[in-house]
Scaffold this active site. Structure first.
Site, PDB file in Angstrom:
ATOM      1  N   HIS A  76     -24.759 -79.942  63.359  1.00  0.00           N
ATOM      2  CA  HIS A  76     -26.207 -79.761  63.152  1.00  0.00           C
ATOM      3  C   HIS A  76     -26.516 -79.121  61.794  1.00  0.00           C
ATOM      4  CE1 HIS A  76     -30.249 -78.594  65.238  1.00  0.00           C
ATOM      5  NE2 HIS A  76     -30.430 -78.924  63.974  1.00  0.00           N
ATOM      6  N   HIS A 195     -33.734 -81.789  70.268  1.00  0.00           N
ATOM      7  CA  HIS A 195     -34.469 -80.547  69.995  1.00  0.00           C
ATOM      8  C   HIS A 195     -35.457 -80.413  71.148  1.00  0.00           C
ATOM      9  CE1 HIS A 195     -37.086 -77.930  67.211  1.00  0.00           C
ATOM     10  NE2 HIS A 195     -37.871 -78.201  68.237  1.00  0.00           N
ATOM     11  N   ASP A 322     -27.375 -75.224  62.574  1.00  0.00           N
ATOM     12  CA  ASP A 322     -28.762 -75.611  62.289  1.00  0.00           C
ATOM     13  C   ASP A 322     -29.147 -75.131  60.884  1.00  0.00           C
ATOM     14  OD1 ASP A 322     -31.292 -76.673  62.483  1.00  0.00           O
ATOM     15  OD2 ASP A 322     -32.014 -75.263  63.995  1.00  0.00           O
TER      16      ASP A 322
HETATM   17 ZN   LIG Z   1     -32.287 -78.527  63.140  1.00  0.00          ZN
HETATM   18 ZN   LIG Z   2     -34.370 -78.250  66.015  1.00  0.00          ZN
END
Ligand SMILES: [Zn+2]
Ligand SMILES: [Zn+2]
Length: 449
Positions: A76, A195, A322
């Site tokens: 990610h 998500h 992320d």
């Molecule tokens: Zn993301």
């Molecule tokens: Zn996200």
């Protein structure tokens, strides 16, 4: 099979390298001991007795006291290209990954324009072959232009090399669209990464809904905004016998839903980010959006504990950063207005080592296993130090202390949630896809024997 198969990287010279007397730890391959790691032509040729690895023609690294792990895999990452190269691009993002000990990353598709056509995927793969320091896999969007209305041509996108699908940045609001995406996924493969958020419950929230948001007078995002959507999608995946991956789990309720789905046999995997594993909404009292504003938000200590427990018992199989680069002008504004997201590739291992391993919360071996756990859910081979494997190695000095940001960043952006922190444990050398992808500037490799 190798980790880099199906991913794209700039091909250079295959490594010929000896890591002398390294403490080698690969829990999945049941390797734990001091060895000379002998890397020949980009492969792990042997784990030789300490001091006895054949060094002729190879670079020798005196690694006594250092740890060699299978390099990490991040499912990610936001590379921000096309469209936002002022924040990051393929070259800077993969350099950042290499500095963090990664041998592979997956790039999200919420670029500008989003990665929605086969031509988009092809163009990015070419960029990676021209300039990526570590192998990259590209995800394509589930919905056309991420508008949430029509599906992309998923079969075509897979043929062009999309590793999976995600509308990350946004949830897939329509259950009907989600169901159809799962039907196509069963046909063409490619994990769908989600998500999870119900926009009606999130509303205008900018942090976790709880006592801290109440005290600060900021609009909150309740935990159920995440967990109710995961429950919906787990049920849809079960109905279609398809595979889903839940991104950035943040709440205890979400952990409970994923655990129950796994117990029921649903093909579901999950990730947690270093910042959700290390921080809580207490950090938001600083009102510092550069380090502490992200989506999903930092939650309560009980949520953090639930994530750690899930990391231990395998409900969460991997750490994912992320990594979400932003420039200062999008971050240095009042908390409510600031862009969401923090960078994390260069600090993930060191932060988790410092915050969770050193205090004894989790074992080093567990962290090492989870740092590479993001490959399998996407059908990518797990990095391994077993002889015969493609060389993917993170050489770390677990005693090294460093202050994040002091020497700058490889990333083009500076919104690290760890900025200014002193961490213990540092990546010294990264070998990715058989090539030396990173070496710490102050750490010189040995001379050729
Ligand atoms: Zn993301
Ligand atoms: Zn996200």
């Amino acid at each position: 099979m190798s980790v880099s198969e199906g991913l794209d990287v700039r091909r250079g010279e295959d490594a010929d390298l000896i890591l002398r007397r390294a403490t080698v730890l690969d829990p999945v391959a049941a390797i734990d001991g001091v060895h000379d790691v002998v890397i020949r032509d980009g492969e792990i040729a042997a784990l030789a007795a300490p001091g006895e690895g054949e060094a002729e023609g190879a670079e020798v690294v005196e690694a006594e006291g250092m740890h060699a792990f299978p390099a990490f895999f991040d499912p990610h990452v936001h590379l921000r290209t096309p469209g936002h190269q002022h924040k990051e691009d393929v070259e800077t993002g993969t350099r950042s990954a290499a500095a963090g000990g990664y041998c592979g990353i997956l790039a999200m598709a919420n670029t500008d324009p989003p990665v929605s056509t086969a031509a988009d995927v092809t163009a990015l793969r070419e960029q990676a072959r021209a300039g990526a320091s570590v192998p990259v896999g590209f995800l394509a969007t589930v919905s056309r232009e991420m508008a949430g209305e029509e599906l992309t041509e998923m079969v075509e996108l897979r043929e062009a090399g999309a590793v999976g699908f995600s509308d990350d940045g946004l949830p897939i609001v329509s259950a009907r669209l989600m169901l159809r995406a799962l039907q196509y996924q069963r046909l063409c493969g490619g994990t769908i990464a989600l998500h999870e958020e119900d926009p009606e419950l999130s509303g205008a929230g900018v942090m976790h809904e709880g006592p801290v948001s109440a005290a600060l007078g900021l609009a909150g995002v309740p935990s159920v905004s995440e967990s109710t959507m995961i429950a919906r999608d787990a049920a849809l995946a079960a109905y279609e016998n398809a595979r889903i991956h839940v991104q950035h789990l943040s709440a205890a309720e979400s952990v409970a839903v994923v655990r129950a789905a796994k117990a029921a046999g649903v093909q579901i995997s999950a990730e947690a980010s270093p910042h959700h594993l290390c921080l809580t909404d207490e950090a938001v009292r600083s009102l510092d959006p550069r380090r502490f504003k992200m989506n999903p938000p930092l939650r309560h200590e009980s949520d953090r504990q639930a994530l750690i427990e899930a990391l231990r018992d395998g409900t969460i199989e991997c750490v994912a950063t992320d990594h979400a680069p932003h420039q200062a002008e999008e971050k240095d504004v009042p908390f409510e207005q600031a862009a969401m997201g923090v960078t994390g590739l260069e600090t993930a291992f060191a932060a988790l080592h410092t915050e969770l391993v050193l205090p004894g919360t989790i074992e080093l071996a567990l962290l090492v296993e989870r740092m590479a756990g993001g490959a399998a859910p996407f059908g990518v081979e797990r990095p391994s130090l077993a002889p015969g494997s493609e060389a993917n190695v993170a050489l770390c000095d677990l005693g090294a202390e460093w202050t994040v940001g002091e020497d700058g960043y490889e990333s083009r952006s500076q919104n690290s949630w760890c900025a200014g922190r002193t961490l213990t444990g540092r990546v010294m050398v990264t070998v990715a896809a058989g090539q030396v992808a990173f070496r710490l500037r102050s750490f010189s490799l040995g001379v050729a024997a």
